[in-house]
Design a protein around this motif. Sequence first.
Motif, short mmCIF file in Angstrom:
data_model
loop_
_atom_site.label_atom_id
_atom_site.label_comp_id
_atom_site.label_asym_id
_atom_site.label_seq_id
_atom_site.Cartn_x
_atom_site.Cartn_y
_atom_site.Cartn_z
N LYS A 4 0.84 -1.19 0.00
CA LYS A 4 0.00 0.00 0.00
C LYS A 4 0.88 1.24 0.00
CE LYS A 4 -4.21 -1.41 2.35
NZ LYS A 4 -5.07 -1.14 3.49
N THR A 7 1.24 6.75 3.87
CA THR A 7 0.23 7.76 4.17
C THR A 7 0.84 8.99 4.83
OG1 THR A 7 -0.24 6.65 6.27
CG2 THR A 7 -1.67 6.12 4.39
N GLU A 35 -8.41 -1.32 -7.13
CA GLU A 35 -8.33 -0.72 -5.80
C GLU A 35 -6.93 -0.16 -5.54
OE1 GLU A 35 -9.44 0.88 -2.32
OE2 GLU A 35 -10.79 -0.06 -3.76
N GLN A 39 -5.89 3.76 -4.84
CA GLN A 39 -5.10 4.16 -3.68
C GLN A 39 -3.85 4.92 -4.11
OE1 GLN A 39 -4.41 0.49 -1.60
NE2 GLN A 39 -6.37 0.56 -0.54
N ARG A 43 -2.89 8.82 -3.34
CA ARG A 43 -1.60 9.17 -2.74
C ARG A 43 -0.85 10.15 -3.66
NH1 ARG A 43 1.38 10.32 1.60
NH2 ARG A 43 3.55 9.72 1.32
#
Length: 80
Positions: A4, A7, A35, A39, A43
Motif C-alpha cells: 500500500k 500515508t 483498488e 489508492q 496518494r
Amino acid sequence: MPAKPATSQPETFEAAIAELERIVAAMEAGDLSLEASLQNYQRGIALLRQCRGTLEAAEQRIQILENGELTDAPAGLDKE
C-alpha cells in the motif's frame, strides 16, 4: 501485489518527487488492481499538492530575495 502507498508526508521535496515517480511507474506498468490503482492515485494527488505547496513557498522566498527584503524563511521551507 505491491505494498500500500505510504500515508505520511515525505520530509523533503525530493522524497515526495521520488515517491511520485514510483507511483507513476507502478501505474504505467498496468499490473495493479483497480483498488490499488485508486489508492496510488489518491496518494499521488496528496504528494502533488505537497510538492506544489513547497514550490509556491520557494517561489515566494525567491521573490523576497529578488526584492532584497529577506528576513525569515516563509513557513514550510524549514523542513528542507
